[in-house]
Scaffold this motif. Sequence first.
Motif, PDB file in Angstrom:
ATOM      1  N   SER A   2      65.590  50.216  38.817  1.00 20.04           N
ATOM      2  CA  SER A   2      66.505  50.990  39.643  1.00 20.04           C
ATOM      3  C   SER A   2      66.120  52.456  39.648  1.00 20.04           C
ATOM      4  O   SER A   2      66.495  53.196  40.526  1.00 20.04           O
ATOM      5  CB  SER A   2      67.933  50.833  39.155  1.00 20.04           C
ATOM      6  OG  SER A   2      68.088  51.442  37.905  1.00 20.04           O
ATOM      7  N   GLN A   4      63.380  54.645  40.433  1.00 25.81           N
ATOM      8  CA  GLN A   4      62.089  54.646  41.106  1.00 25.81           C
ATOM      9  C   GLN A   4      61.723  56.081  41.439  1.00 25.81           C
ATOM     10  O   GLN A   4      62.559  56.863  41.860  1.00 25.81           O
ATOM     11  CB  GLN A   4      62.155  53.830  42.394  1.00 25.81           C
ATOM     12  CG  GLN A   4      62.448  52.369  42.158  1.00 25.81           C
ATOM     13  CD  GLN A   4      62.603  51.632  43.468  1.00 25.81           C
ATOM     14  OE1 GLN A   4      62.790  52.237  44.521  1.00 25.81           O
ATOM     15  NE2 GLN A   4      62.518  50.328  43.409  1.00 25.81           N
ATOM     16  N   THR A  14      70.499  52.978  41.967  1.00 24.53           N
ATOM     17  CA  THR A  14      71.410  52.106  42.702  1.00 24.53           C
ATOM     18  C   THR A  14      72.827  52.628  42.524  1.00 24.53           C
ATOM     19  O   THR A  14      73.339  52.661  41.416  1.00 24.53           O
ATOM     20  CB  THR A  14      71.324  50.661  42.184  1.00 24.53           C
ATOM     21  OG1 THR A  14      69.998  50.181  42.319  1.00 24.53           O
ATOM     22  CG2 THR A  14      72.271  49.753  42.954  1.00 24.53           C
ATOM     23  N   ARG A  37      72.856  43.821  48.847  1.00 25.98           N
ATOM     24  CA  ARG A  37      71.777  44.769  49.153  1.00 25.98           C
ATOM     25  C   ARG A  37      72.014  46.038  48.342  1.00 25.98           C
ATOM     26  O   ARG A  37      73.131  46.560  48.304  1.00 25.98           O
ATOM     27  CB  ARG A  37      71.804  45.077  50.640  1.00 25.98           C
ATOM     28  CG  ARG A  37      70.724  45.962  51.136  1.00 25.98           C
ATOM     29  CD  ARG A  37      70.846  46.043  52.647  1.00 25.98           C
ATOM     30  NE  ARG A  37      69.966  47.038  53.185  1.00 25.98           N
ATOM     31  CZ  ARG A  37      70.050  47.513  54.397  1.00 25.98           C
ATOM     32  NH1 ARG A  37      70.972  47.059  55.219  1.00 25.98           N
ATOM     33  NH2 ARG A  37      69.212  48.422  54.820  1.00 25.98           N
ATOM     34  N   GLU A  46      66.636  51.745  50.194  1.00 29.66           N
ATOM     35  CA  GLU A  46      66.850  50.502  49.470  1.00 29.66           C
ATOM     36  C   GLU A  46      66.141  50.623  48.131  1.00 29.66           C
ATOM     37  O   GLU A  46      65.067  51.221  48.045  1.00 29.66           O
ATOM     38  CB  GLU A  46      66.312  49.322  50.262  1.00 29.66           C
ATOM     39  CG  GLU A  46      67.103  49.062  51.526  1.00 29.66           C
ATOM     40  CD  GLU A  46      66.647  47.821  52.256  1.00 29.66           C
ATOM     41  OE1 GLU A  46      65.547  47.314  51.978  1.00 29.66           O
ATOM     42  OE2 GLU A  46      67.403  47.357  53.113  1.00 29.66           O
ATOM     43  N   THR A  48      65.335  48.575  44.136  1.00 30.76           N
ATOM     44  CA  THR A  48      65.329  47.356  43.338  1.00 30.76           C
ATOM     45  C   THR A  48      65.843  47.706  41.945  1.00 30.76           C
ATOM     46  O   THR A  48      65.191  48.474  41.226  1.00 30.76           O
ATOM     47  CB  THR A  48      63.913  46.751  43.248  1.00 30.76           C
ATOM     48  OG1 THR A  48      63.458  46.448  44.568  1.00 30.76           O
ATOM     49  CG2 THR A  48      63.912  45.485  42.403  1.00 30.76           C
ATOM     50  N   PRO A  73      65.780  40.360  40.336  1.00 32.58           N
ATOM     51  CA  PRO A  73      66.105  41.588  41.070  1.00 32.58           C
ATOM     52  C   PRO A  73      65.180  41.820  42.256  1.00 32.58           C
ATOM     53  O   PRO A  73      63.992  41.495  42.212  1.00 32.58           O
ATOM     54  CB  PRO A  73      65.939  42.693  40.020  1.00 32.58           C
ATOM     55  CG  PRO A  73      65.134  42.115  38.931  1.00 32.58           C
ATOM     56  CD  PRO A  73      65.262  40.623  39.000  1.00 32.58           C
ATOM     57  N   ASP A  74      65.749  42.354  43.311  1.00 33.71           N
ATOM     58  CA  ASP A  74      65.018  42.739  44.505  1.00 33.71           C
ATOM     59  C   ASP A  74      65.920  43.704  45.274  1.00 33.71           C
ATOM     60  O   ASP A  74      67.063  43.934  44.875  1.00 33.71           O
ATOM     61  CB  ASP A  74      64.689  41.508  45.361  1.00 33.71           C
ATOM     62  CG  ASP A  74      63.471  41.722  46.246  1.00 33.71           C
ATOM     63  OD1 ASP A  74      63.094  42.892  46.487  1.00 33.71           O
ATOM     64  OD2 ASP A  74      62.899  40.730  46.713  1.00 33.71           O
ATOM     65  N   GLU A  75      65.441  44.244  46.387  1.00 31.93           N
ATOM     66  CA  GLU A  75      66.268  45.140  47.201  1.00 31.93           C
ATOM     67  C   GLU A  75      67.477  44.404  47.760  1.00 31.93           C
ATOM     68  O   GLU A  75      68.534  44.992  47.958  1.00 31.93           O
ATOM     69  CB  GLU A  75      65.435  45.742  48.332  1.00 31.93           C
ATOM     70  CG  GLU A  75      64.376  46.700  47.835  1.00 31.93           C
ATOM     71  CD  GLU A  75      63.457  47.187  48.948  1.00 31.93           C
ATOM     72  OE1 GLU A  75      63.533  46.645  50.074  1.00 31.93           O
ATOM     73  OE2 GLU A  75      62.663  48.097  48.682  1.00 31.93           O
ATOM     74  N   THR A  76      67.312  43.122  48.041  1.00 39.46           N
ATOM     75  CA  THR A  76      68.385  42.252  48.514  1.00 39.46           C
ATOM     76  C   THR A  76      68.284  40.938  47.764  1.00 39.46           C
ATOM     77  O   THR A  76      67.184  40.407  47.606  1.00 39.46           O
ATOM     78  CB  THR A  76      68.266  41.988  50.027  1.00 39.46           C
ATOM     79  OG1 THR A  76      68.329  43.240  50.721  1.00 39.46           O
ATOM     80  CG2 THR A  76      69.373  41.087  50.538  1.00 39.46           C
ATOM     81  N   VAL A  77      69.412  40.432  47.281  1.00 37.93           N
ATOM     82  CA  VAL A  77      69.436  39.120  46.642  1.00 37.93           C
ATOM     83  C   VAL A  77      70.469  38.256  47.349  1.00 37.93           C
ATOM     84  O   VAL A  77      71.455  38.760  47.892  1.00 37.93           O
ATOM     85  CB  VAL A  77      69.748  39.200  45.126  1.00 37.93           C
ATOM     86  CG1 VAL A  77      68.692  40.005  44.395  1.00 37.93           C
ATOM     87  CG2 VAL A  77      71.128  39.762  44.857  1.00 37.93           C
TER      88      VAL A  77
END
Length: 127
Positions: A2, A4, A14, A37, A46, A48, A73-77
């Motif tokens: 998170s 980055q 996030t 998201r 966005e 992660t 984890p990803d930008e959208t799950v």
Amino acid sequence: GSRQWISNRVRVLTDQITFTLRKDRWKEQSQIVVGARFRDRATADEVTPTNVFYRLDCLTSGAVLADWTSVTPDETVNITVTPTQNKIQNSCNPYERKQILVAADYGLATQFVESIDWEITNLRGLQ
């Protein structure tokens, strides 16, 4: 994770979780998919998260339907709520409210939690 680094050396965290759920009323024992998201509110980027966990509860009965569970984890799950999890807990209830909590960076100092809920209609013949 998170945190980055972007080109101007500003940390991105996030601090916003938006959900995708096709509708807010479902029939009992329907499988649904909840999309989550992750974004940084300040930059609208966005992100992660380091980790993603969710918990599923019945708000009407107070029952825990799925305790904290990790997903990749990803930008959208996308989280699948099974027919068993969307079952009416008390057959006397004409409907029940279910809720999913989604946590980015669960258990870390940067943890951020958001929720969404929906209604399940009792189909008396399924009990």
